[in-house]
Design a protein around this motif. Structure first.
Motif, PDB file in Angstrom:
ATOM      1  N   ALA A 122       0.879  -1.178   0.000  1.00 16.60           N
ATOM      2  CA  ALA A 122       0.000   0.000   0.000  1.00 16.60           C
ATOM      3  C   ALA A 122       0.912   1.223   0.000  1.00 16.60           C
ATOM      4  N   HIS A 123       0.363   2.409  -0.321  1.00 18.18           N
ATOM      5  CA  HIS A 123       1.218   3.602  -0.230  1.00 18.18           C
ATOM      6  C   HIS A 123       0.934   4.342   1.072  1.00 18.18           C
ATOM      7  N   TRP A 124       2.000   4.877   1.672  1.00 20.62           N
ATOM      8  CA  TRP A 124       1.844   5.506   2.990  1.00 20.62           C
ATOM      9  C   TRP A 124       1.890   7.033   2.947  1.00 20.62           C
ATOM     10  N   ASN A 147      -8.461   7.271   3.654  1.00 19.58           N
ATOM     11  CA  ASN A 147      -8.670   6.096   2.792  1.00 19.58           C
ATOM     12  C   ASN A 147      -7.603   5.981   1.712  1.00 19.58           C
ATOM     13  N   ASP A 148      -6.854   7.040   1.526  1.00 22.81           N
ATOM     14  CA  ASP A 148      -5.876   7.136   0.425  1.00 22.81           C
ATOM     15  C   ASP A 148      -4.514   7.491   1.011  1.00 22.81           C
ATOM     16  N   SER A 149      -3.811   6.535   1.698  1.00 26.35           N
ATOM     17  CA  SER A 149      -4.276   5.181   1.957  1.00 26.35           C
ATOM     18  C   SER A 149      -3.866   4.707   3.348  1.00 26.35           C
ATOM     19  N   ALA A 179       5.617   8.203  -1.945  1.00 25.14           N
ATOM     20  CA  ALA A 179       5.538   9.059  -3.147  1.00 25.14           C
ATOM     21  C   ALA A 179       4.655   8.490  -4.250  1.00 25.14           C
ATOM     22  N   GLU A 180       3.518   7.938  -3.844  1.00 22.64           N
ATOM     23  CA  GLU A 180       2.548   7.485  -4.856  1.00 22.64           C
ATOM     24  C   GLU A 180       1.709   8.655  -5.357  1.00 22.64           C
ATOM     25  N   ASP A 181       1.437   9.612  -4.433  1.00 24.44           N
ATOM     26  CA  ASP A 181       0.296  10.504  -4.647  1.00 24.44           C
ATOM     27  C   ASP A 181       0.667  11.944  -4.986  1.00 24.44           C
ATOM     28  N   TRP A 182       1.878  12.141  -5.556  1.00 21.99           N
ATOM     29  CA  TRP A 182       2.263  13.476  -5.988  1.00 21.99           C
ATOM     30  C   TRP A 182       2.076  13.607  -7.508  1.00 21.99           C
ATOM     31  N   GLY A 194       3.471  11.405 -13.000  1.00 26.24           N
ATOM     32  CA  GLY A 194       4.177  11.636 -11.747  1.00 26.24           C
ATOM     33  C   GLY A 194       3.649  10.817 -10.582  1.00 26.24           C
ATOM     34  N   TRP A 195       2.751   9.855 -10.861  1.00 23.95           N
ATOM     35  CA  TRP A 195       2.242   8.969  -9.811  1.00 23.95           C
ATOM     36  C   TRP A 195       3.245   7.843  -9.563  1.00 23.95           C
ATOM     37  N   CYS A 196       3.107   7.195  -8.432  1.00 24.63           N
ATOM     38  CA  CYS A 196       3.768   5.903  -8.183  1.00 24.63           C
ATOM     39  C   CYS A 196       5.290   5.961  -8.266  1.00 24.63           C
ATOM     40  N   MET A 219      -3.244  -2.762  -1.921  1.00 25.96           N
ATOM     41  CA  MET A 219      -4.509  -2.170  -1.471  1.00 25.96           C
ATOM     42  C   MET A 219      -4.393  -0.667  -1.625  1.00 25.96           C
ATOM     43  N   ASP A 220      -5.437  -0.051  -2.145  1.00 26.26           N
ATOM     44  CA  ASP A 220      -5.480   1.407  -2.257  1.00 26.26           C
ATOM     45  C   ASP A 220      -6.946   1.808  -2.121  1.00 26.26           C
ATOM     46  N   MET A 221      -7.223   2.749  -1.250  1.00 22.73           N
ATOM     47  CA  MET A 221      -8.612   3.137  -0.969  1.00 22.73           C
ATOM     48  C   MET A 221      -9.436   1.893  -0.678  1.00 22.73           C
ATOM     49  N   ALA A 222      -8.972   1.183   0.338  1.00 21.51           N
ATOM     50  CA  ALA A 222      -9.548  -0.115   0.690  1.00 21.51           C
ATOM     51  C   ALA A 222     -10.228  -0.076   2.055  1.00 21.51           C
ATOM     52  N   TYR A 266      -9.646   0.671 -15.441  1.00 19.80           N
ATOM     53  CA  TYR A 266      -8.185   0.579 -15.334  1.00 19.80           C
ATOM     54  C   TYR A 266      -7.730   1.659 -14.371  1.00 19.80           C
ATOM     55  N   VAL A 267      -6.804   1.332 -13.471  1.00 18.29           N
ATOM     56  CA  VAL A 267      -6.290   2.334 -12.541  1.00 18.29           C
ATOM     57  C   VAL A 267      -4.768   2.404 -12.635  1.00 18.29           C
ATOM     58  N   GLN A 268      -4.273   3.639 -12.729  1.00 14.81           N
ATOM     59  CA  GLN A 268      -2.821   3.868 -12.666  1.00 14.81           C
ATOM     60  C   GLN A 268      -2.444   3.793 -11.186  1.00 14.81           C
ATOM     61  N   ASP A 269      -1.698   2.764 -10.800  1.00 11.85           N
ATOM     62  CA  ASP A 269      -1.409   2.601  -9.376  1.00 11.85           C
ATOM     63  C   ASP A 269      -0.116   1.806  -9.180  1.00 11.85           C
ATOM     64  N   ASP A 270       0.261   1.613  -7.931  1.00 13.00           N
ATOM     65  CA  ASP A 270       1.550   0.975  -7.614  1.00 13.00           C
ATOM     66  C   ASP A 270       1.686  -0.465  -8.127  1.00 13.00           C
ATOM     67  N   GLY A 295     -14.990   7.313 -10.805  1.00 16.25           N
ATOM     68  CA  GLY A 295     -14.995   5.909 -10.408  1.00 16.25           C
ATOM     69  C   GLY A 295     -14.412   5.703  -9.014  1.00 16.25           C
ATOM     70  N   PHE A 296     -13.738   6.715  -8.491  1.00 19.27           N
ATOM     71  CA  PHE A 296     -13.215   6.643  -7.122  1.00 19.27           C
ATOM     72  C   PHE A 296     -14.308   7.106  -6.150  1.00 19.27           C
ATOM     73  N   GLY A 297     -14.100   6.902  -4.862  1.00 23.04           N
ATOM     74  CA  GLY A 297     -15.065   7.357  -3.870  1.00 23.04           C
ATOM     75  C   GLY A 297     -15.212   8.880  -3.933  1.00 23.04           C
ATOM     76  N   TYR A 299     -15.002  11.037  -1.765  1.00 24.36           N
ATOM     77  CA  TYR A 299     -14.018  11.705  -0.886  1.00 24.36           C
ATOM     78  C   TYR A 299     -12.648  11.868  -1.571  1.00 24.36           C
ATOM     79  N   TRP A 300     -12.477  11.201  -2.700  1.00 24.60           N
ATOM     80  CA  TRP A 300     -11.152  11.063  -3.333  1.00 24.60           C
ATOM     81  C   TRP A 300     -10.506  12.417  -3.645  1.00 24.60           C
ATOM     82  N   HIS A 301      -9.331  12.631  -3.100  1.00 22.09           N
ATOM     83  CA  HIS A 301      -8.548  13.858  -3.297  1.00 22.09           C
ATOM     84  C   HIS A 301      -9.347  15.109  -2.903  1.00 22.09           C
ATOM     85  N   THR A 302     -10.153  14.934  -1.836  1.00 19.70           N
ATOM     86  CA  THR A 302     -10.869  16.072  -1.237  1.00 19.70           C
ATOM     87  C   THR A 302     -10.535  16.138   0.259  1.00 19.70           C
TER      88      THR A 302
HETATM   89  C1  AHN Z   1      -4.841   8.402 -11.297  1.00 24.31           C
HETATM   90  O1  AHN Z   1      -5.534   9.276 -10.854  1.00 24.31           O
HETATM   91  C2  AHN Z   1      -4.307   8.471 -12.650  1.00 24.31           C
HETATM   92  N1  AHN Z   1      -4.516   7.339 -10.580  1.00 24.31           N
HETATM   93  C3  AHN Z   1      -4.915   7.194  -9.219  1.00 24.31           C
HETATM   94  C4  AHN Z   1      -3.793   6.698  -8.408  1.00 24.31           C
HETATM   95  C5  AHN Z   1      -4.079   7.045  -7.039  1.00 24.31           C
HETATM   96  C6  AHN Z   1      -4.045   8.271  -6.499  1.00 24.31           C
HETATM   97  N2  AHN Z   1      -4.410   6.221  -6.095  1.00 24.31           N
HETATM   98  C7  AHN Z   1      -4.582   6.898  -5.006  1.00 24.31           C
HETATM   99  N3  AHN Z   1      -4.369   8.147  -5.224  1.00 24.31           N
END
Ligand code: AHN
Ligand code: ZN
Length: 330
Positions: A122-124, A147-149, A179-182, A194-196, A219-222, A266-270, A295-297, A299-302
């Protein structure tokens, strides 16, 4: 009279011997029994919730901040407390706009000598910008990332605590990627990606030379209340058998209502660098919400991705499912 008493004691001894929950790893004559049966431990959701809250107490875990440094030290310390061999892998990584991040992937290994391994990750870190908040005034504000994460990391720490109490038959590596979420924010119109960064670095520079595992589970947003997990498409492409294994384990553990038997997006993730660079089949257990545009919750990035958005029942559903998976491995 003496003889009768002896007979009674022997009988009681035999009854207790056959019903008590003795480990089946040793027989009466002391010889090891071949096929060991391992009990599946009971995942403690309150404990996972506490590990989640503890991360949030430091503040947003944004690289280059004290909260980030302190939380990284906390995770490593907890892993050591639970008996893992801990490697803190430091690296300077560069964001989409060339900001240098002192990043740290944290790896906790159990039975490091065991050749049969499974990777859980998971990313911390947490995101430096709430760029999807409905209020634009917050778009440059860091988020709690409950939740993220942090929730997923809380599940990993509870799994570490369970492993210390009873080892599975395989070696486990718990990897906390940094450094997943920059990733490039929506307000920076010329930038992308610049993810992951942490997982990409680890996949190119594993903590053990030529590191391999049977498979990986990210696991991400799990951890959100009422989260549902659909079969993520990249996971299906690279590791369909692992997806099936995990979804079947969820059913067996009684959490089929969380793990939906349908494909998500499809999700861009670790899990991408783990699959494509390290070539370990790795799936992503990630919430899919068919009612939102992303497609995310919601709350995502809020700013709403705080402890209130975490559900102990979801921690239990995911955590118990993962214990079901790893304690069934031989
Ligand atoms: C994108 O938004 C391209 N991927 C989501 C990866 C992510 C961000 N997972 C958690 N935060
Ligand atoms: Zn994120």
């Amino acid at each position: 009279m003496v003889r009768k008493i002896t007979v009674i004691f022997l009988t009681l001894g035999m009854i207790s011997g056959s019903f008590a929950c003795r480990p089946k790893s040793s027989s009466m004559d002391g010889k090891a029994v071949e096929n060991k049966e391992v009990q599946i431990p009971v995942f403690n959701a309150d404990s996972a919730y506490q590990f989640t809250a503890n991360q949030l107490f430091f503040g947003p875990r944004v690289p280059n901040t004290e909260a980030h440094r302190n939380c990284g030290a906390y995770i490593a310390e907890e892993l050591r407390r639970f008996g893992a061999k801990v490697i803190e892998q430091g690296a300077i990584l560069y964001t989409y706009n060339n900001v240098a991040l002192p990043a740290k992937n944290i790896i906790g290994s159990f039975q490091p000598e065991n050749k049969n391994r499974v990777l859980l990750c998971a990313h911390w870190d947490s995101r430096p910008f709430a760029d999807h908040d409905p209020n634009e005034a917050y778009h440059h504000t860091p988020i709690d990332g409950a939740n993220d994460s942090a929730g997923a990391c809380g599940i990993l720490l509870e799994i570490a605590r369970q492993i210390q109490q009873q080892q599975p038959l395989i070696g486990i590596d718990l990897i906390f990627f940094d450094a997943e979420d920059w990733g490039a924010p929506t307000f920076d119109h010329h930038a992308s990606d610049g993810w992951c960064l942490g997982s990409e670095y680890w996949a190119k520079n594993p903590h053990v030379a030529n590191y391999q595992a049977r498979y990986g589970i990210l696991m991400d947003m799990a951890s959100a209340t009422n989260a549902q997990f659909y079969k993520e498409k990249t996971s299906m492409y690279y590791a369909k058998n692992v997806v099936d294994k995990v979804w079947e384990a969820a059913q067996a553990a009684g959490y089929g209502s969380y793990f939906i038997n349908k494909e998500g997006g499809y999700v861009q993730d670790d899990h991408i660098p783990v699959n494509e660079i390290r070539r370990i089949p790795c799936i992503d257990i990630i919430q899919y919400d068919p009612t939102t545009e992303t497609g995310f919750g919601a709350y995502w990035h809020t700013m709403s991705d705080n402890l209130d958005a975490v559900g102990a029942e979801t921690l239990k559903a995911v955590g118990q499912t993962l214990l079901q998976v790893i304690y069934r491995e031989k």
